[in-house]
Design a protein around this motif. Structure first.
Motif, PDB file in Angstrom:
ATOM      1  N   HIS A 137      -4.446   3.075   7.506  1.00  0.00           N
ATOM      2  CA  HIS A 137      -4.356   1.639   7.760  1.00  0.00           C
ATOM      3  C   HIS A 137      -4.154   1.486   9.257  1.00  0.00           C
ATOM      4  O   HIS A 137      -3.264   2.103   9.838  1.00  0.00           O
ATOM      5  CB  HIS A 137      -3.182   1.030   7.001  1.00  0.00           C
ATOM      6  CG  HIS A 137      -3.152  -0.469   7.047  1.00  0.00           C
ATOM      7  ND1 HIS A 137      -3.326  -1.252   5.930  1.00  0.00           N
ATOM      8  CD2 HIS A 137      -2.986  -1.337   8.068  1.00  0.00           C
ATOM      9  CE1 HIS A 137      -3.266  -2.537   6.266  1.00  0.00           C
ATOM     10  NE2 HIS A 137      -3.049  -2.604   7.569  1.00  0.00           N
ATOM     11  N   ALA A 138      -4.971   0.652   9.897  1.00  0.00           N
ATOM     12  CA  ALA A 138      -4.880   0.520  11.354  1.00  0.00           C
ATOM     13  C   ALA A 138      -5.178  -0.902  11.779  1.00  0.00           C
ATOM     14  O   ALA A 138      -5.946  -1.615  11.133  1.00  0.00           O
ATOM     15  CB  ALA A 138      -5.859   1.476  12.038  1.00  0.00           C
ATOM     16  N   LYS A 158       0.823  -1.209   0.000  1.00  0.00           N
ATOM     17  CA  LYS A 158       0.000   0.000   0.000  1.00  0.00           C
ATOM     18  C   LYS A 158       0.857   1.259   0.000  1.00  0.00           C
ATOM     19  O   LYS A 158       0.516   2.257  -0.649  1.00  0.00           O
ATOM     20  CB  LYS A 158      -0.953  -0.022   1.196  1.00  0.00           C
ATOM     21  CG  LYS A 158      -2.044  -1.087   1.080  1.00  0.00           C
ATOM     22  CD  LYS A 158      -2.876  -1.209   2.335  1.00  0.00           C
ATOM     23  CE  LYS A 158      -3.870  -0.073   2.490  1.00  0.00           C
ATOM     24  NZ  LYS A 158      -4.817  -0.319   3.611  1.00  0.00           N
ATOM     25  N   MET A 159       1.978   1.231   0.723  1.00  0.00           N
ATOM     26  CA  MET A 159       2.892   2.379   0.708  1.00  0.00           C
ATOM     27  C   MET A 159       3.385   2.651  -0.713  1.00  0.00           C
ATOM     28  O   MET A 159       3.407   3.808  -1.165  1.00  0.00           O
ATOM     29  CB  MET A 159       4.088   2.118   1.620  1.00  0.00           C
ATOM     30  CG  MET A 159       3.824   2.286   3.092  1.00  0.00           C
ATOM     31  SD  MET A 159       5.346   1.970   4.055  1.00  0.00           S
ATOM     32  CE  MET A 159       4.774   2.346   5.713  1.00  0.00           C
ATOM     33  N   THR A 177      -2.878 -12.466   3.047  1.00  0.00           N
ATOM     34  CA  THR A 177      -3.909 -11.463   2.793  1.00  0.00           C
ATOM     35  C   THR A 177      -3.928 -11.156   1.297  1.00  0.00           C
ATOM     36  O   THR A 177      -3.013 -11.530   0.563  1.00  0.00           O
ATOM     37  CB  THR A 177      -3.640 -10.194   3.617  1.00  0.00           C
ATOM     38  OG1 THR A 177      -2.288  -9.763   3.385  1.00  0.00           O
ATOM     39  CG2 THR A 177      -3.834 -10.459   5.099  1.00  0.00           C
ATOM     40  N   LEU A 178      -4.958 -10.484   0.820  1.00  0.00           N
ATOM     41  CA  LEU A 178      -5.193 -10.405  -0.625  1.00  0.00           C
ATOM     42  C   LEU A 178      -4.057  -9.707  -1.375  1.00  0.00           C
ATOM     43  O   LEU A 178      -3.607 -10.188  -2.419  1.00  0.00           O
ATOM     44  CB  LEU A 178      -6.528  -9.722  -0.909  1.00  0.00           C
ATOM     45  CG  LEU A 178      -7.161 -10.109  -2.248  1.00  0.00           C
ATOM     46  CD1 LEU A 178      -7.426 -11.600  -2.338  1.00  0.00           C
ATOM     47  CD2 LEU A 178      -8.453  -9.334  -2.468  1.00  0.00           C
ATOM     48  N   GLY A 179      -3.594  -8.575  -0.862  1.00  0.00           N
ATOM     49  CA  GLY A 179      -2.489  -7.895  -1.523  1.00  0.00           C
ATOM     50  C   GLY A 179      -1.216  -8.720  -1.476  1.00  0.00           C
ATOM     51  O   GLY A 179      -0.486  -8.821  -2.467  1.00  0.00           O
ATOM     52  N   ALA A 180      -0.939  -9.325  -0.321  1.00  0.00           N
ATOM     53  CA  ALA A 180       0.253 -10.158  -0.179  1.00  0.00           C
ATOM     54  C   ALA A 180       0.188 -11.373  -1.101  1.00  0.00           C
ATOM     55  O   ALA A 180       1.193 -11.786  -1.682  1.00  0.00           O
ATOM     56  CB  ALA A 180       0.407 -10.593   1.276  1.00  0.00           C
ATOM     57  N   HIS A 209       2.846   6.754  -5.151  1.00  0.00           N
ATOM     58  CA  HIS A 209       2.703   7.313  -6.499  1.00  0.00           C
ATOM     59  C   HIS A 209       1.363   8.012  -6.667  1.00  0.00           C
ATOM     60  O   HIS A 209       1.286   9.058  -7.340  1.00  0.00           O
ATOM     61  CB  HIS A 209       2.873   6.200  -7.535  1.00  0.00           C
ATOM     62  CG  HIS A 209       4.255   5.637  -7.567  1.00  0.00           C
ATOM     63  ND1 HIS A 209       5.331   6.339  -8.057  1.00  0.00           N
ATOM     64  CD2 HIS A 209       4.747   4.427  -7.158  1.00  0.00           C
ATOM     65  CE1 HIS A 209       6.424   5.601  -7.964  1.00  0.00           C
ATOM     66  NE2 HIS A 209       6.094   4.440  -7.419  1.00  0.00           N
ATOM     67  N   HIS A 210       0.314   7.474  -6.056  1.00  0.00           N
ATOM     68  CA  HIS A 210      -0.999   8.128  -6.106  1.00  0.00           C
ATOM     69  C   HIS A 210      -0.910   9.537  -5.514  1.00  0.00           C
ATOM     70  O   HIS A 210      -1.421  10.505  -6.098  1.00  0.00           O
ATOM     71  CB  HIS A 210      -2.023   7.290  -5.343  1.00  0.00           C
ATOM     72  CG  HIS A 210      -3.358   7.948  -5.226  1.00  0.00           C
ATOM     73  ND1 HIS A 210      -4.296   7.900  -6.237  1.00  0.00           N
ATOM     74  CD2 HIS A 210      -3.929   8.667  -4.220  1.00  0.00           C
ATOM     75  CE1 HIS A 210      -5.376   8.567  -5.869  1.00  0.00           C
ATOM     76  NE2 HIS A 210      -5.182   9.036  -4.646  1.00  0.00           N
ATOM     77  N   ASN A 211      -0.259   9.646  -4.354  1.00  0.00           N
ATOM     78  CA  ASN A 211      -0.127  10.953  -3.715  1.00  0.00           C
ATOM     79  C   ASN A 211       0.714  11.918  -4.533  1.00  0.00           C
ATOM     80  O   ASN A 211       0.544  13.137  -4.451  1.00  0.00           O
ATOM     81  CB  ASN A 211       0.497  10.806  -2.320  1.00  0.00           C
ATOM     82  CG  ASN A 211      -0.477  10.229  -1.304  1.00  0.00           C
ATOM     83  OD1 ASN A 211      -1.639   9.957  -1.616  1.00  0.00           O
ATOM     84  ND2 ASN A 211      -0.004  10.037  -0.085  1.00  0.00           N
ATOM     85  N   LYS A 212       1.628  11.380  -5.328  1.00  0.00           N
ATOM     86  CA  LYS A 212       2.481  12.198  -6.193  1.00  0.00           C
ATOM     87  C   LYS A 212       1.803  12.541  -7.513  1.00  0.00           C
ATOM     88  O   LYS A 212       2.372  13.266  -8.349  1.00  0.00           O
ATOM     89  CB  LYS A 212       3.779  11.446  -6.488  1.00  0.00           C
ATOM     90  CG  LYS A 212       4.684  11.232  -5.287  1.00  0.00           C
ATOM     91  CD  LYS A 212       5.483  12.478  -4.968  1.00  0.00           C
ATOM     92  CE  LYS A 212       6.579  12.205  -3.973  1.00  0.00           C
ATOM     93  NZ  LYS A 212       7.404  13.388  -3.688  1.00  0.00           N
ATOM     94  N   GLY A 213       0.602  12.001  -7.722  1.00  0.00           N
ATOM     95  CA  GLY A 213      -0.126  12.277  -8.953  1.00  0.00           C
ATOM     96  C   GLY A 213       0.301  11.425 -10.128  1.00  0.00           C
ATOM     97  O   GLY A 213      -0.010  11.745 -11.284  1.00  0.00           O
ATOM     98  N   ALA A 214       1.009  10.327  -9.849  1.00  0.00           N
ATOM     99  CA  ALA A 214       1.490   9.439 -10.910  1.00  0.00           C
ATOM    100  C   ALA A 214       0.546   8.255 -11.069  1.00  0.00           C
ATOM    101  O   ALA A 214       0.036   7.724 -10.080  1.00  0.00           O
ATOM    102  CB  ALA A 214       2.894   8.953 -10.598  1.00  0.00           C
ATOM    103  N   ASP A 215       0.332   7.819 -12.293  1.00  0.00           N
ATOM    104  CA  ASP A 215      -0.569   6.702 -12.578  1.00  0.00           C
ATOM    105  C   ASP A 215       0.238   5.405 -12.632  1.00  0.00           C
ATOM    106  O   ASP A 215       0.641   4.940 -13.699  1.00  0.00           O
ATOM    107  CB  ASP A 215      -1.297   6.938 -13.903  1.00  0.00           C
ATOM    108  CG  ASP A 215      -2.314   5.842 -14.198  1.00  0.00           C
ATOM    109  OD1 ASP A 215      -2.758   5.194 -13.232  1.00  0.00           O
ATOM    110  OD2 ASP A 215      -2.643   5.634 -15.383  1.00  0.00           O
ATOM    111  N   ARG A 216       0.496   4.852 -11.472  1.00  0.00           N
ATOM    112  CA  ARG A 216       1.246   3.598 -11.391  1.00  0.00           C
ATOM    113  C   ARG A 216       0.439   2.616 -10.543  1.00  0.00           C
ATOM    114  O   ARG A 216       0.299   2.793  -9.337  1.00  0.00           O
ATOM    115  CB  ARG A 216       2.629   3.811 -10.772  1.00  0.00           C
ATOM    116  CG  ARG A 216       3.552   4.728 -11.569  1.00  0.00           C
ATOM    117  CD  ARG A 216       4.982   4.532 -11.107  1.00  0.00           C
ATOM    118  NE  ARG A 216       5.917   5.470 -11.700  1.00  0.00           N
ATOM    119  CZ  ARG A 216       7.242   5.304 -11.720  1.00  0.00           C
ATOM    120  NH1 ARG A 216       7.763   4.206 -11.158  1.00  0.00           N
ATOM    121  NH2 ARG A 216       8.027   6.202 -12.258  1.00  0.00           N
TER     122      ARG A 216
END
Length: 421
Positions: free
Chosen positions: A298-299, A119-120, A146-149, A125-132
């Motif tokens: 995320h918590a 997620k980091m 977990t799903l991402g892992a 890149h999302h916070n930087k405005g990049a489409d990655r």
């Protein structure tokens, strides 16, 4: 009813097809490198209970720290509060982590540690405005359930029915002296087709793949290519961390340091669950904004549990002690001697070692969780040694407190497996 019968009534065990393997062995006590069942039989825990109890089971030093913490502060929400064990642990971790690491986020286990690392990378890149939106990972890597892992893991036995829900991931083979140029070209091609946000990797040792090992000099060009392309590098040190590779972290052997690191397992010395995801100041700064939506939302309820923090602090102190460091070197030398003994054995295809991690591949065709694998597992247990073969790979990752006599028992059981199967 005994424990086994009571267990079968309600419990669903991990990595178990209960129709094929309906019974679990009751363990009633553990101390040092030994496990004891309800019949009084003892077993050398040759894999530290999935690489967690590296300082031995029921270590008095760690238990004492946990007990003292229980009397002071047991659990407190970590959103808006802080406490001494969390702060002290952060300070002690920064002393032994690669010097580029600056911030850490507490979580619950290895899967969530890598989930946050993923997620980091994506949100950076999302916070930087990049489409990655695409990630890069090694073939046969394993990063959790977990799903991402799971998305970034390459072992299909775990992924099965979930693959249609996964994050987009491109895969590359482990680099070696022959394929490194092809691997670098593949990264460039993938990046041109769909810009890559992050690269997650198990540094030097792919654990669940069968303790497959590769060299720092082959990983470094991959990391450099990622850095050049702005791809966030995420080192999954859940298995390799805290002394197992002969250094505090596998990343210590590599000149190019990761942007993000994922920690768990031996972090809390096998006593209680906890995970931590660390990152550089640059990563953290991409989330530091007046816009609340740019925060990493995320918590976990038990994030930075004070008791878990206290055990982790105690574990780090043991890891840094002269005694444990001497034990690590001793185990490494024992493994080297055993590898020399097996190098020409007709039943051994190859041996591998990185620090205290030792693995051998049997010259047999075996399914990862097939009948032959279970026969070998049961044979080892009958001889008083707990090993969990990964298909044809038998590996040892015993506690740092394992005695020479106990390790020789492990070697003797492996010799018997080679003579029997």
């Amino acid at each position: 009813m005994n424990l086994t019968e009571r267990d079968k009534k309600h419990i669903w065990h991990p990595l178990t097809q209960h129709k094929l393997h309906p019974e679990a062995k009751p363990i009633v006590k553990a101390k040092g490198a030994l496990l004891y069942d309800e019949d009084g039989n003892e077993y050398v825990d040759a894999i530290s209970s999935w690489y967690t109890a590296m300082y031995g089971h029921c270590n008095d030093f760690i238990i004492d720290r946990a007990y003292k913490q229980m009397q002071q502060l047991d659990q407190i929400i970590f959103s808006g509060f802080t406490h001494e064990p969390a702060v002290e642990l952060s300070e002690k971790l920064m002393e032994i982590l690669p010097s580029n690491q600056a911030k850490l986020m507490f979580n619950d286990n290895g899967s969530t540690a890598t989930e946050i690392g993923i997620k980091m990378a994506l949100q950076y890149h999302h916070n930087k405005g990049a489409d990655r939106k695409t990630l890069l990972a090694f073939e046969e890597g394993f990063h959790g359930d977990t799903l991402g892992a799971m998305s970034v893991s390459g072992l299909s036995v775990y992924n099965g029915p979930f693959e249609e829900f996964f994050i987009d991931v491109k895969r590359i083979p482990l680099p070696n002296g022959e394929n490194i140029n092809d691997v670098l070209r593949a990264i460039e091609t993938f990046h041109k087709e769909s810009p890559l946000a992050g690269f997650i990797y198990e540094p030097l040792v792919q654990g669940a793949a069968g303790m497959k090992m590769y060299q720092p000099e082959h990983l470094e060009p991959v990391l450099k290519k990622c850095k050049d392309l702005g791809i966030i590098t995420v080192a999954d040190e859940v298995m390799t961390g805290f002394g197992k590779t002969g250094s505090f972290f596998a990343s210590d052997h590599i000149n190019i340091k990761p942007d993000v690191m994922c920690l768990s397992k031996a972090l809390t010395a096998g006593l209680v669950p906890m995970g931590i995801t660390t990152c550089t100041q640059e990563i953290y700064d991409a989330f530091y904004a007046d816009d609340i939506g740019k925060g990493l939302f995320h918590a976990h309820t038990y994030s930075a549990n004070p008791i878990a923090c206290a055990t982790a602090i105690a574990g780090i102190e043991l890891l840094q002690s002269e005694k444990i460091q001497a034990n690590i070197k001793q185990i490494m030398s024992w493994h080297q001697q055993f590898a020399e003994e097996l190098k020409d054995h007709p039943k051994v295809r190859v041996t591998r070692q990185q620090g205290v991690i030792f693995a051998l591949e049997l010259a047999l065709e075996m399914e990862r969780y097939g009948n032959l694998r279970y026969q070998i597992y049961e044979a080892c247990m009958t001889e008083g040694v707990y090993l969990r073969p990964l298909g044809e790979t038998i590996y040892i990752l015993a506690p740092y407190v394992t005695t020479q006599e106990q390790m020789e028992k492990v070697y003797a059981v492996i010799r018997k497996v080679l003579d029997t199967f």
